[in-house]
Design an enzyme around this catalytic site. Structure first.
Site, mmCIF file in Angstrom:
data_model
loop_
_atom_site.group_PDB
_atom_site.id
_atom_site.type_symbol
_atom_site.label_atom_id
_atom_site.label_comp_id
_atom_site.label_asym_id
_atom_site.label_seq_id
_atom_site.Cartn_x
_atom_site.Cartn_y
_atom_site.Cartn_z
ATOM 1 N N LYS A 34 0.616 -1.292 -0.180
ATOM 2 C CA LYS A 34 0.094 0.016 0.188
ATOM 3 C C LYS A 34 1.155 1.215 0.137
ATOM 4 O O LYS A 34 1.793 0.944 0.671
ATOM 5 C CB LYS A 34 -1.125 -0.203 0.857
ATOM 6 C CG LYS A 34 -2.290 0.653 1.165
ATOM 7 C CD LYS A 34 -3.114 0.602 1.826
ATOM 8 C CE LYS A 34 -4.254 1.850 2.878
ATOM 9 N NZ LYS A 34 -4.765 0.960 3.263
ATOM 10 N N ARG A 51 -18.711 6.653 10.454
ATOM 11 C CA ARG A 51 -18.794 8.305 10.213
ATOM 12 C C ARG A 51 -20.264 8.256 9.452
ATOM 13 O O ARG A 51 -20.984 9.394 9.539
ATOM 14 C CB ARG A 51 -18.277 8.789 9.374
ATOM 15 C CG ARG A 51 -16.936 9.047 9.392
ATOM 16 C CD ARG A 51 -15.762 9.870 9.111
ATOM 17 N NE ARG A 51 -15.390 7.767 8.215
ATOM 18 C CZ ARG A 51 -14.486 7.688 7.326
ATOM 19 N NH1 ARG A 51 -13.163 8.823 6.892
ATOM 20 N NH2 ARG A 51 -13.694 6.423 7.233
ATOM 21 N N SER A 79 -8.583 11.223 6.170
ATOM 22 C CA SER A 79 -7.184 10.638 5.810
ATOM 23 C C SER A 79 -6.852 11.213 4.367
ATOM 24 O O SER A 79 -6.235 12.153 3.840
ATOM 25 C CB SER A 79 -6.052 10.233 6.673
ATOM 26 O OG SER A 79 -6.318 9.330 7.489
HETATM 27 P P1 ADP Z 1 -8.318 2.300 7.516
HETATM 28 O O1 ADP Z 1 -7.180 2.548 6.245
HETATM 29 O O2 ADP Z 1 -7.919 1.431 8.230
HETATM 30 O O3 ADP Z 1 -9.315 2.628 6.957
HETATM 31 P P2 ADP Z 1 -7.564 4.610 8.421
HETATM 32 O O4 ADP Z 1 -7.058 5.560 9.176
HETATM 33 O O5 ADP Z 1 -8.713 5.228 7.559
HETATM 34 O O6 ADP Z 1 -7.804 3.582 8.214
HETATM 35 O O7 ADP Z 1 -9.203 4.560 9.763
HETATM 36 C C1 ADP Z 1 -9.130 3.870 10.694
HETATM 37 C C2 ADP Z 1 -10.240 4.343 11.872
HETATM 38 O O8 ADP Z 1 -10.492 5.353 12.046
HETATM 39 C C3 ADP Z 1 -12.052 3.614 11.088
HETATM 40 O O9 ADP Z 1 -12.081 2.822 11.819
HETATM 41 C C4 ADP Z 1 -12.279 4.713 10.297
HETATM 42 O O10 ADP Z 1 -13.573 4.464 10.379
HETATM 43 C C5 ADP Z 1 -11.969 5.357 11.163
HETATM 44 N N1 ADP Z 1 -12.168 7.195 10.938
HETATM 45 C C6 ADP Z 1 -11.366 7.629 10.317
HETATM 46 N N2 ADP Z 1 -11.851 9.046 10.143
HETATM 47 C C7 ADP Z 1 -12.709 9.095 11.320
HETATM 48 C C8 ADP Z 1 -13.568 10.574 11.170
HETATM 49 N N3 ADP Z 1 -13.406 11.097 10.516
HETATM 50 N N4 ADP Z 1 -14.390 9.521 11.993
HETATM 51 C C9 ADP Z 1 -14.658 8.637 12.880
HETATM 52 N N5 ADP Z 1 -13.524 7.915 12.363
HETATM 53 C C10 ADP Z 1 -13.065 7.962 11.238
#
Ligand code: ADP
Length: 158
Positions: free
Chosen positions: A41, A90, A128
């Site tokens: 990735k 979310r 992100s």
């Molecule tokens: P992944 O690649 O495992 O999805 P992320 O870093 O994007 O990793 O997300 C990790 C966790 O944080 C996931 O459970 C995701 O749903 C949660 N998450 C990401 N952004 C938010 C947000 N803005 N509000 C709530 N939860 C979030």
């Protein structure tokens, strides 16, 4: 002792993640932020950078540990003696996606329970991916990531 893993890419960590981490700290005795490392990735920030960002923002919490891991999240959880996985939701789309992952994880290790925490409306638009897009064009991220993380991403000249 209730130990939970909060797994994710954190590329980079956002205020949305921070909200889930704070709620997790209130629910569990110990929270381990697991930075998923996948050599296939492509990420904007290296493993070392993501760990440094998380340390800068959350390193002061005694209840909290920050670690990188490779491979299956449930195996990492077992190594750490964690019975819970923490994930943020979310919207409905997150729920559908997260449900399948949680069910597969349950198949793999029945003792590990995934716990979901809802993000407040304020952060439900934040991802992100969106933050990376803003960074690409040197936009202002002070309302998107914790201050310590913004300072690492855009170092202040002195
Ligand atoms: P992944 O690649 O495992 O999805 P992320 O870093 O994007 O990793 O997300 C990790 C966790 O944080 C996931 O459970 C995701 O749903 C949660 N998450 C990401 N952004 C938010 C947000 N803005 N509000 C709530 N939860 C979030």
């Amino acid at each position: 002792m209730k130990i939970a893993i909060f797994p994710g890419s954190f590329d980079p960590v956002t205020l949305g993640h921070e909200e889930i981490i704070e709620k997790g700290l209130a629910l569990f005795d110990k929270l381990i932020i697991g930075v998923g490392v996948n050599s296939q990735k492509k990420t904007m920030f290296s493993e070392a950078e993501r760990l440094a960002q998380l340390q800068a923002a959350f390193g002061h919490h005694e209840q909290l540990q920050i670690e990188a891991f490779e491979g299956l999240t449930v195996e990492f959880a077992q190594q750490k003696g964690a019975r819970f996985l923490l994930r943020g939701l979310r919207n409905g789309q997150d729920l559908e996606y997260e449900k399948t992952i949680a069910l597969i994880n349950k198949e793999l290790v029945a003792e590990i329970e995934t716990v979901f925490v809802l993000s407040s409306g304020q952060f439900s638009h934040l991802s992100s991916t969106l933050v990376r897009e803003v960074i690409k064009y040197k936009g202002n991220i002070s309302n998107l990531v914790p201050p310590a993380v913004a300072n690492l991403i855009y170092p202040k000249p002195n």
